[in-house]
Design a protein around this motif. Structure first.
Motif, PDB file in Angstrom:
ATOM      1  N   PHE A  96       0.675  -1.216  -0.119  1.00 20.68           N
ATOM      2  CA  PHE A  96      -0.027  -0.081   0.019  1.00 20.68           C
ATOM      3  C   PHE A  96       0.798   1.235  -0.111  1.00 20.68           C
ATOM      4  O   PHE A  96       1.943   1.363   0.949  1.00 20.68           O
ATOM      5  N   PRO A  97       0.618   2.079  -0.831  1.00 18.44           N
ATOM      6  CA  PRO A  97      -0.106   1.927  -2.228  1.00 18.44           C
ATOM      7  C   PRO A  97       0.324   0.966  -3.062  1.00 18.44           C
ATOM      8  O   PRO A  97       1.548   0.684  -2.895  1.00 18.44           O
ATOM      9  N   ARG A  98      -0.238   0.471  -3.935  1.00 18.08           N
ATOM     10  CA  ARG A  98       0.202  -0.673  -5.009  1.00 18.08           C
ATOM     11  C   ARG A  98       1.233   0.151  -6.144  1.00 18.08           C
ATOM     12  O   ARG A  98       0.803  -0.149  -7.452  1.00 18.08           O
ATOM     13  N   SER A  99       2.270   0.594  -5.768  1.00 21.59           N
ATOM     14  CA  SER A  99       3.036   1.257  -6.490  1.00 21.59           C
ATOM     15  C   SER A  99       4.460   0.760  -6.103  1.00 21.59           C
ATOM     16  O   SER A  99       5.640   1.063  -7.039  1.00 21.59           O
ATOM     17  N   ARG A 100       4.665  -0.327  -5.248  1.00 18.43           N
ATOM     18  CA  ARG A 100       5.972  -0.823  -4.953  1.00 18.43           C
ATOM     19  C   ARG A 100       5.668  -2.284  -4.948  1.00 18.43           C
ATOM     20  O   ARG A 100       4.739  -2.589  -4.844  1.00 18.43           O
ATOM     21  N   HIS A 101       6.832  -3.332  -5.044  1.00 17.94           N
ATOM     22  CA  HIS A 101       6.727  -4.623  -5.160  1.00 17.94           C
ATOM     23  C   HIS A 101       6.734  -5.473  -3.692  1.00 17.94           C
ATOM     24  O   HIS A 101       7.666  -4.598  -2.868  1.00 17.94           O
ATOM     25  N   TRP A 102       6.235  -6.646  -3.527  1.00 14.50           N
ATOM     26  CA  TRP A 102       6.400  -7.294  -2.292  1.00 14.50           C
ATOM     27  C   TRP A 102       7.853  -7.769  -2.261  1.00 14.50           C
ATOM     28  O   TRP A 102       8.434  -8.034  -2.997  1.00 14.50           O
ATOM     29  N   ASN A 103       8.008  -7.864  -0.817  1.00 15.88           N
ATOM     30  CA  ASN A 103       9.217  -8.609  -0.405  1.00 15.88           C
ATOM     31  C   ASN A 103       9.049  -9.205   0.827  1.00 15.88           C
ATOM     32  O   ASN A 103       8.285  -9.205   1.722  1.00 15.88           O
ATOM     33  N   PRO A 104       9.801 -10.622   1.179  1.00 10.72           N
ATOM     34  CA  PRO A 104       9.540 -11.290   2.242  1.00 10.72           C
ATOM     35  C   PRO A 104       9.521 -10.738   3.689  1.00 10.72           C
ATOM     36  O   PRO A 104       9.050 -11.005   4.490  1.00 10.72           O
ATOM     37  N   ASP A 105      10.126  -9.478   3.570  1.00 14.60           N
ATOM     38  CA  ASP A 105      10.642  -8.777   4.947  1.00 14.60           C
ATOM     39  C   ASP A 105       9.448  -7.763   5.276  1.00 14.60           C
ATOM     40  O   ASP A 105       9.716  -7.199   6.267  1.00 14.60           O
ATOM     41  N   MET A 106       8.425  -7.706   4.385  1.00 21.05           N
ATOM     42  CA  MET A 106       7.364  -6.695   4.606  1.00 21.05           C
ATOM     43  C   MET A 106       6.799  -7.101   5.842  1.00 21.05           C
ATOM     44  O   MET A 106       6.631  -8.155   6.283  1.00 21.05           O
ATOM     45  N   PRO A 107       5.962  -6.116   6.700  1.00 19.82           N
ATOM     46  CA  PRO A 107       5.542  -6.542   8.041  1.00 19.82           C
ATOM     47  C   PRO A 107       3.856  -6.835   7.367  1.00 19.82           C
ATOM     48  O   PRO A 107       3.535  -7.026   6.406  1.00 19.82           O
TER      49      PRO A 107
END
Length: 341
Positions: free
Chosen positions: A188-199
């Motif tokens: 959020f916002p959907r302008s960046r990519h997921w990574n495993p370390d995200m909360p």
């Protein structure tokens, strides 16, 4: 290294492993064939019947795929979910009947029934790529439970050339999974990519998140090999192609407090030449009436997709801008007791 690259590497390693195993099995079989030239006595010719009961474990992954149809007619993979059976324990019951003309020539009909034991069988992961660039934006991870596994059908084969022959098979199969507990990570916002370390943005403890119910029919032509050594050891090697597959898959999402379904999807898939199976078996005769056997089977089901539908059953409507389907692989091993009469 992207997740897609890693997944492709894993698929390549699996295919190479299956090929190496097949080559070693064939080499071993022919080595024993050359060392053993015992033939059946005339008393061993004739009709035979067998009851077979066994148990085993199945290791595999089913991947559910969801595509959006682009303006140019191409498909963009917008979501995919992996459902694990690592492992699924199962039981089997079979009935064999046939006629043996000679050491190498026989005709056999095998009918079978297999059932899984409902249990935790690994994990389910849900990947979404909403930015149309192939990169993951949303991810969730859950405990996977196999709620139902059921398979029944038959195989018929005719061996006529030094133990080699042809066959035809039919299988009806049903898998039902449900993902429970776990967490989600959304960008959020959907302008960046997921990574495993995200909360974690959501926690699902005690809740069912999603279910997947797949029913399939398969027609399978095949090549088979059978050989007996000194009336004590029998070996078998089969290669079956999925000539035709028809599948219905139901994907249901759940909301919480209360934990009830709110989103329904149905995919109908028809596919030709969509995979293959390899069956190997070794049987040892304890007496004239009792035998034990070990079987090792591998399955590769290629990706196939069809029309997608929305709405609570029975009021599904076609989801014109999307396609859905699945692919799968599995390796299973089992021990069986055989009663001959």
């Amino acid at each position: 290294m992207t997740i897609k690259t890693i997944r492709n590497m894993k698929q390549s390693k699996k295919s190479i492993s299956i090929l190496i195993y097949l080559i070693l099995f064939i080499n071993c079989s022919f080595s024993v064939l050359q060392a053993q030239e015992n033939t059946l006595n005339n008393t061993d010719k004739g009709a035979y019947f067998s009851l077979i009961t066994g148990a085993g474990a199945r290791f595999g992954v089913l991947t559910e795929n969801f595509y959006e149809i682009q303006s140019d007619g191409t498909l963009y993979k917008k979501s995919w979910l992996t459902w694990e059976t690592l492992p699924l324990f199962f039981g089997t019951f079979e009935f064999d009947t046939g006629y043996r003309f000679s050491k190498y020539n026989s005709i056999t009909l095998n009918s079978f029934f297999s059932f899984g034991i409902p249990a935790f069988t690994g994990h389910m992961a849900d990947y979404d790529a909403f930015l149309y660039d192939g990169c993951i934006t949303d991810y969730s991870y859950h405990d996977n439970y196999t709620d139902n596994f059921f398979s029944t059908g038959f195989y018929a084969n005719f061996c006529f050339l030094k133990g080699f022959g042809v066959g035809i098979g039919f299988e009806y199969q049903n898998f039902k999974f449900y993902g429970k507990n776990g967490y989600a990570q959304h960008t959020f916002p959907r302008s960046r990519h997921w990574n495993p370390d995200m909360p974690h943005t959501s926690e699902y403890e005690g809740n069912t998140v999603i279910t997947y119910d797949v029913t399939s029919f398969f027609w399978k032509p095949g090549l088979v090999f059978r050989h007996s050594f000194a009336n004590k050891v029998n070996i078998g090697l089969d290669v079956w192609a999925y000539l035709y597959r028809y599948s219905k898959a139901y994907d249901i999402h759940y909301k919480f407090a209360p934990n009830i379904p709110y989103s329904y999807f149905k995919d109908i898939v028809e596919a030709w030449l969509s995979g293959f199976e390899i069956h190997t078996s070794v049987e040892y005769a304890i007496t004239d009436f009792y035998s034990v056997s070990f079987r090792l089977n591998g399955e590769q089901l290629f990706n196939a997709y069809g029309d997608d539908y929305l709405g609570p059953p029975p009021d599904y409507r076609i989801n014109e801008d999307y396609k859905g389907g699945f692919e799968a692989w599995s390796i299973s091993g089992s021990f069986s007791l055989i009663l001959k009469f």
